[in-house]
Design a protein around this motif. Structure first.
Motif: not given
Length: 85
Positions: A5, A9-10, A13, A17, A23
């Motif tokens: 990944t 993206d980490h 995310a 989260s 987003e």
């Protein structure tokens, strides 16, 4: 999340989260200040990313003026170098 990944993206995310940031507010050129992350939130952000990616990040590299792309680039450097926590 796995090693394949992308670091960006980490980052996205984690912000979605853990910090409940919508987003649509996230893009590579957005700064941590624009996301209204205070110093405590910045510290938590670094810790969560370190845990997810198993790296030892330089917390001084994540300041309020740092962009998400810069955070991801630093994480890419750490992951490539194998700087594990």
């Amino acid at each position: 999340m796995n090693d394949a990944t992308d670091s960006y993206d980490h980052v996205r995310a984690t912000l979605i989260s853990t910090f409940r940031i919508p987003e649509d507010q996230l893009s590579p050129d957005v700064t941590l200040e624009q996301l209204e992350l205070d110093s405590l939130a910045l510290a938590e952000f670094v810790l969560v990313l370190e845990e997810r990616l198993r790296v030892q990040a330089d917390s001084g590299r994540a300041t309020r003026s740092t962009t998400l792309a810069e955070v991801a680039a630093h994480l890419d450097e750490l992951r490539a170098a194998g700087a594990t926590a």
